[in-house]
Design an enzyme around this catalytic site. Sequence first.
Site, PDB file in Angstrom:
ATOM      1  N   HIS B 121      37.085  42.592  37.082  1.00 20.49           N
ATOM      2  CA  HIS B 121      37.317  41.535  38.067  1.00 20.49           C
ATOM      3  C   HIS B 121      35.943  40.993  38.449  1.00 20.49           C
ATOM      4  CE1 HIS B 121      38.366  39.876  42.039  1.00 20.49           C
ATOM      5  NE2 HIS B 121      39.631  39.932  41.684  1.00 20.49           N
ATOM      6  N   ASP B 197      36.422  51.079  39.923  1.00 18.81           N
ATOM      7  CA  ASP B 197      37.129  50.102  40.749  1.00 18.81           C
ATOM      8  C   ASP B 197      38.618  50.456  40.681  1.00 18.81           C
ATOM      9  OD1 ASP B 197      38.636  47.973  41.632  1.00 18.81           O
ATOM     10  OD2 ASP B 197      37.606  46.454  40.430  1.00 18.81           O
ATOM     11  N   GLN B 200      43.524  48.388  41.569  1.00 16.65           N
ATOM     12  CA  GLN B 200      44.859  48.240  40.966  1.00 16.65           C
ATOM     13  C   GLN B 200      45.477  49.581  40.615  1.00 16.65           C
ATOM     14  OE1 GLN B 200      46.416  45.402  40.808  1.00 16.65           O
ATOM     15  NE2 GLN B 200      44.694  44.044  41.300  1.00 16.65           N
ATOM     16  N   LYS B 223      46.475  46.050  49.042  1.00 12.37           N
ATOM     17  CA  LYS B 223      47.306  46.108  47.831  1.00 12.37           C
ATOM     18  C   LYS B 223      48.215  47.335  47.851  1.00 12.37           C
ATOM     19  CE  LYS B 223      43.720  43.990  44.944  1.00 12.37           C
ATOM     20  NZ  LYS B 223      44.098  42.584  44.801  1.00 12.37           N
ATOM     21  N   CYS B 360      40.523  35.886  38.488  1.00 12.12           N
ATOM     22  CA  CYS B 360      39.151  36.373  38.699  1.00 12.12           C
ATOM     23  C   CYS B 360      38.669  37.213  37.521  1.00 12.12           C
ATOM     24  CB  CYS B 360      39.014  37.166  39.993  1.00 12.12           C
ATOM     25  SG  CYS B 360      39.382  36.199  41.443  1.00 12.12           S
TER      26      CYS B 360
END
Lengths: 141, 405
Positions: B121, B197, B200, B223, B360
């Site tokens: 991202h 990261d 997600q 999220k 992104c």
Amino acid sequence: MSLRELYQEIVMDHYSDPRNFGKLEDADYHVHVNNPSCGDAIDLEVIVNSGKIEQVKFDGHGCVLSQASASMMTEIIQGKDLAEVQEIADSFRSFITGKGEVKIDLEDLEIFEGVKQFPLRVKCACLSWSALREILKKMQE
Amino acid sequence: MIDSTKIREDFPILHQKINGNPFVYFDNASTSQKPKVVVEAITDYYYRYNANVHRGLYKISAMATEAYDNARKKVADFIGAAPQEVIFTSGTTASINLVANSWGQENLKENDIVVLSEMEHHSNIVPWHLLQKRLGFKIHFLQVDEDGSLQLDDLAEKCKGAKLVSITHVSNTLGTVNPVEEIVKTAHANGAKVLIDGAQAVPHMAIDVKKIGCDFYAFSGHKMCGPTGVGILWGREQLLESMPPFLGGGSMIDEVHLDYSTYAQLPNKFEAGTMNIAQAIGLGVAVDYLQEIGLDNITAHEQQLTEVALEKLKSLDVQIIGNAQNRVGVISFAMNRIHPHDISTILDHEGVAIRAGHHCTQLLMRKFAVPATTRASFYFYNTIEEIDQFVKGLQKVKEMFRRVS
């Protein structure tokens, strides 16, 4: 304004068969604009002769609205002089934002009336027009 | 198993009509919806005990402090960490920027190597570009295969001499789940630190940062049923201890003198100013909520939705972008000569909210030679009936574009 009206025949026609699509050799002015929120991009090129837009072409990729709007724009500015093109650009902006005066007949472009009801899509319909404004700026320099 | 009907009662937003159709929310990779308990916890804080934390010597400040610290403990337990290693930030982006500006600024020099991947991202690319301008290190990119998985054949080679490997756990565009444990092993064998990261990943699968073995792990609250404006940076205690503060201000100090300051202990050292107290408390409640449903149940339900959706999409002749073996319910696709914006507008008309754009991840758009994709992403409250409504919407798109495609 229904979806059918937004995606009406004439818009789809310009999308599937865009007018003045491609590149110009020996263009006098060339501008590249993109919409960073979606990645769409348009190149606009013109050849100017005796102060008039002799030839105009656009290239790039985008949604129905951005492509159809670009295609119709090239048709309406073809053969016009600088002042006329400026007036068309100003009028389209007034028309699409609902602010200011629409001084001329925008012809087929008036079908973009409905886009106002899809506020997130106004940017799409205006992409090629921001390229045109850049070109007008360059022409005036 | 997940009882969808019961769970959906917790989400008032899902019970509305959009353009006369039942509302289908398939943009969960962007942000999730919030259950009532989370919204109520935030309201409760503002109505009953809104006060600053770690400061006021009065009843409601003590209540706020306890709730805030408790939220940190819940998050720590949730990811297998110790509370002092859990830093509240404003989101994944802020977490990565913190690592770049604190650890990166201190440890990266000219000609050092940072390894990223093509599926990052922008929030795991741009902070490194900004720092690279100041420090002049090199960035190497792991490539993405045609099926959307990370190319790991040259991982060891790319990690040679690297100081940091910063990689996404799950791709927000392709849905690919990366083998982070394997990446960590190779990176560590080459002496590199690893930042994952997890934006997600955390909402959709059980995460144990110690098991992954990484050095930093970043994710967002919004999220995973939490509010916007709160995220987490987890870091190894020793590493966080060794790092200078990023933001200076109130709460992060020990003593302030005319010519120098000393800093607070972890985690306060990295939490300058008045923090996002309500949001942190809301995130703590979101963690409770997810744990009650069970992360394994969530994973299983979403796997089922993903399989059904992929199967149904086959009949529509769409190009799925991202077909990795190990994947989650994030499905990007392209339809011949139909732009994602148009798909999105037509689906919206059918009540279905999906994402159209580059997500992104412009590096991936270039890699797969598309200007943008359409993306449907699921969460545990989504149902198979909703997938049917989505597929029906796509059929309308095709019909509308019959003459051009």
